[in-house]
Motif scaffolding. Structure first.
Motif: not given
Length: 243
Positions: A108-128
């Motif tokens: 899940v994340g957020w792109r803070p600036f309407p005209r820019l492609g910059l985003y910040v994400d965080g979450g869960y990863g599973l390696v099986s």
């Protein structure tokens, strides 16, 4: 009167033009729901596909599914050994246990600036790891454990299953390539929070208690290695299409 009417008409026309321009600007700044399908690689974790959704408020949700190529882990281990992060035994254990694993990541994340492609994400990863089969001598070499004594069965093999639970963070940039196509790149990290391994004999042991004890010790050695050493920088590249 005619002059006054003409001025009023001009003012009305200017107001309409200004309103139209403001509406167009607002549309350019905002958007509706955005759904993107991508071909994706998260080096050195996976190669696969990714589905992303962005809301009108620029809140983001994504999920990806892929597999871990043996070459990716080999490169990371070679670099880590040269830098002294861990030894060759730990590198061989990680590479042998995790190659060709299934990798699932949800962010899940957020792109803070309407005209820019910059985003910040965080979450869960599973390696099986689905179930790699190793002979006993390979498992002994990788873990450094003593084999069970008094066991005379030939061709002693063990099935190894491991699941790693990871915390993912990343900062990235997405841009449009035209005609609905998109590109994305990101720099992040994946940290192993917990590991669950199973080592199961694929033979009928003469000394069940000794073989069971060896299996549990091998599981502990695997989990300690993963939890201590599998913390990776992640570089992501994607090409996708937005609907």
């Amino acid at each position: 009167m005619k002059t006054r009417s003409g001025v009023s008409a001009l003012l009305l026309l200017a107001g309409l033009l200004a309103g139209t321009q403001a509406e167009a600007e607002e549309k350019r700044e905002g958007h509706g729901w955005d759904i993107t399908v991508e071909a994706n690689t998260d080096f050195p974790l996976s190669v696969g596909g990714r589905l992303g959704v962005e809301s009108p408020w620029r809140l983001r949700l994504s999920t990806s599914l892929g597999y871990l190529p043996p070459a990716y882990m080999a490169v990371v281990n070679d670099v880590a050994v040269k830098l002294g992060a861990y030894g060759r035994n730990e590198a061989d254990l990680i590479e042998s246990s995790l190659k060709n694993s299934l990798v699932w990541r949800t962010h899940v994340g957020w792109r803070p600036f309407p005209r820019l492609g910059l985003y910040v994400d965080g979450g869960y990863g599973l390696v099986s790891l689905g179930g790699e089969v190793n002979t006993e001598d390979v498992l002994v070499t990788l873990t450094g454990l003593e084999p069970p004594e008094g066991e005379t069965v030939l061709d002693r093999e063990y099935r190894v299953r491991s699941v790693l639970h990871m915390l993912d963070v990343e900062v990235g940039w997405r841009w449009g390539l035209g005609a609905g196509w998109t590109g994305r790149t990101a720099l992040g990290a994946a940290f192993t929070l917990d590991s669950n391994s199973r080592v199961e004999p694929q033979f009928e042991p003469n000394q069940p208690l000794l073989v069971t004890a060896f299996s549990r010790l091998a599981e502990g050695a695997l989990d300690r290695t993963f939890e201590r050493y599998v913390h990776l920088p992640v570089l992501s590249f994607s090409i996708g299409y937005a609907f």
